[in-house]
Design a protein around this motif. Structure first.
Motif, PDB file in Angstrom:
ATOM      1  N   ASN A  95       0.597  -1.110  -0.234  1.00 23.40           N
ATOM      2  CA  ASN A  95       0.075   0.069  -0.070  1.00 23.40           C
ATOM      3  C   ASN A  95       0.633   1.606  -0.265  1.00 23.40           C
ATOM      4  OD1 ASN A  95      -1.962   1.944   0.159  1.00 23.40           O
ATOM      5  ND2 ASN A  95      -2.105   1.133   2.282  1.00 23.40           N
ATOM      6  N   ALA A  96       1.052   1.519  -1.050  1.00 23.78           N
ATOM      7  CA  ALA A  96       2.006   2.937  -1.603  1.00 23.78           C
ATOM      8  C   ALA A  96       2.267   3.464  -2.150  1.00 23.78           C
ATOM      9  CB  ALA A  96       3.926   1.687  -1.568  1.00 23.78           C
ATOM     10  N   VAL A  97       2.529   4.989  -2.022  1.00 26.41           N
ATOM     11  CA  VAL A  97       2.418   6.003  -3.005  1.00 26.41           C
ATOM     12  C   VAL A  97       4.003   6.025  -3.509  1.00 26.41           C
ATOM     13  CG1 VAL A  97       2.390   8.492  -3.654  1.00 26.41           C
ATOM     14  CG2 VAL A  97       0.233   7.234  -2.639  1.00 26.41           C
ATOM     15  N   VAL A  98       4.219   5.767  -4.999  1.00 24.85           N
ATOM     16  CA  VAL A  98       5.486   6.156  -6.136  1.00 24.85           C
ATOM     17  C   VAL A  98       5.780   7.301  -5.616  1.00 24.85           C
ATOM     18  CG1 VAL A  98       6.791   4.816  -7.618  1.00 24.85           C
ATOM     19  CG2 VAL A  98       5.249   3.724  -5.614  1.00 24.85           C
ATOM     20  N   VAL A  99       6.904   7.822  -5.950  1.00 27.52           N
ATOM     21  CA  VAL A  99       7.489   8.887  -7.123  1.00 27.52           C
ATOM     22  C   VAL A  99       8.438   8.593  -7.063  1.00 27.52           C
ATOM     23  CG1 VAL A  99       7.748  11.507  -6.449  1.00 27.52           C
ATOM     24  CG2 VAL A  99       6.010  10.749  -5.204  1.00 27.52           C
ATOM     25  N   PRO A 100       8.494   8.348  -8.846  1.00 22.91           N
ATOM     26  CA  PRO A 100       9.746   8.140  -9.182  1.00 22.91           C
ATOM     27  C   PRO A 100      10.863   9.573  -9.496  1.00 22.91           C
ATOM     28  CG  PRO A 100       7.813   7.484 -10.785  1.00 22.91           C
ATOM     29  CD  PRO A 100       6.951   8.379  -9.573  1.00 22.91           C
ATOM     30  N   LEU A 101      11.376   9.408  -9.294  1.00 25.15           N
ATOM     31  CA  LEU A 101      12.555  10.446  -8.832  1.00 25.15           C
ATOM     32  C   LEU A 101      13.594  10.445 -10.097  1.00 25.15           C
ATOM     33  CD1 LEU A 101      13.517  10.608  -4.824  1.00 25.15           C
ATOM     34  CD2 LEU A 101      12.150  12.248  -6.592  1.00 25.15           C
ATOM     35  N   THR A 102      13.918   9.087 -11.030  1.00 27.92           N
ATOM     36  CA  THR A 102      14.500   9.172 -12.142  1.00 27.92           C
ATOM     37  C   THR A 102      13.871   8.031 -12.528  1.00 27.92           C
ATOM     38  OG1 THR A 102      15.561   6.964 -11.242  1.00 27.92           O
ATOM     39  CG2 THR A 102      16.734   9.017 -10.903  1.00 27.92           C
ATOM     40  N   THR A 103      14.614   8.337 -14.065  1.00 31.75           N
ATOM     41  CA  THR A 103      12.892   8.022 -15.410  1.00 31.75           C
ATOM     42  C   THR A 103      14.791   7.336 -16.302  1.00 31.75           C
ATOM     43  OG1 THR A 103      13.330  10.124 -16.203  1.00 31.75           O
ATOM     44  CG2 THR A 103      12.311   9.668 -15.333  1.00 31.75           C
ATOM     45  N   TYR A 104      15.255   7.155 -16.261  1.00 27.94           N
ATOM     46  CA  TYR A 104      16.845   6.221 -16.932  1.00 27.94           C
ATOM     47  C   TYR A 104      16.555   4.315 -17.040  1.00 27.94           C
ATOM     48  CZ  TYR A 104      18.984  10.554 -15.038  1.00 27.94           C
ATOM     49  OH  TYR A 104      19.682  11.040 -15.052  1.00 27.94           O
TER      50      TYR A 104
END
Length: 190
Positions: A95-104
């Motif tokens: 049960n998490a909200v995920v915020v991608p900080l990289t897109t490699y």
């Protein structure tokens, strides 16, 4: 008032409700954290009360979000990255909200995750790669193989992700982590 501004204002209430629910908070929890009443928060989320700075600033502080993200403001040409949170895939049983900080793709992946209480019994998973996370807020319970650890802000976990593992809040309050994955970790939370 032009139609774009009216549309932006009409979308703030539902956006605020979605943010609160994604973080696993009840209106009473949010009221306690912000000092705003439950009825004000409820009317704000339902669109029956217009958002004002004196209402939005306490919410931005509690959610640790910039006001422009909190209200869904349109891009302004600002060169800073505008992060897009999303709910973790339910198949991960996290049960998490995920915020991608990289897109490699295919390289090291970095995420900020807000871990909400999970109603299920922890289910250990394993996958290729290496995992590393840093606890930003709250207490995280880490099950790694046959061991269990409680990690607090400033603590770090560093492990081979092929070892069965699970992590989430140690209690009913959300926890926040900065999470790094090795090359195969880009599948997690997607």
């Amino acid at each position: 008032m032009d139609d774009d501004v009216e549309e932006l204002l009409d979308g703030i209430g539902p956006r605020l409700r979605r943010i609160r629910q994604d973080r696993g908070l009840l209106l009473t929890d949010l009221a306690e954290a912000t000092g705003l009443s439950v009825s004000v928060l409820s009317r704000l989320e339902s669109g029956k009360r217009r958002p004002t700075l004196d209402l939005l600033i306490p919410l931005a502080r509690v959610y640790r979000l910039a006001l422009d993200h909190l209200i869904g403001a349109p891009p302004t040409g600002d060169p800073r990255a505008h992060l897009t949170p999303h709910r973790a895939d339910t198949r991960t049983r996290l049960n998490a909200v995920v915020v991608p900080l990289t897109t490699y793709p295919g390289r090291l992946q970095v995420f900020k995750q807000i871990l909400g209480p999970s109603p299920d019994q922890p289910v250990r998973v394993s996958h290729a790669g290496h995992a590393w996370f840093y606890v930003l807020a709250g207490t995280v319970r880490l099950l790694l193989g046959d061991t269990e650890r409680l990690l607090r802000p400033g603590d770090v976990a560093d492990f081979d992700a092929s070892e069965p593992h699970w992590f989430g809040p140690a209690d009913d309050k959300p926890a926040e982590i900065l999470h790094l994955f090795g090359p195969h970790g880009d599948r997690v939370g997607q």
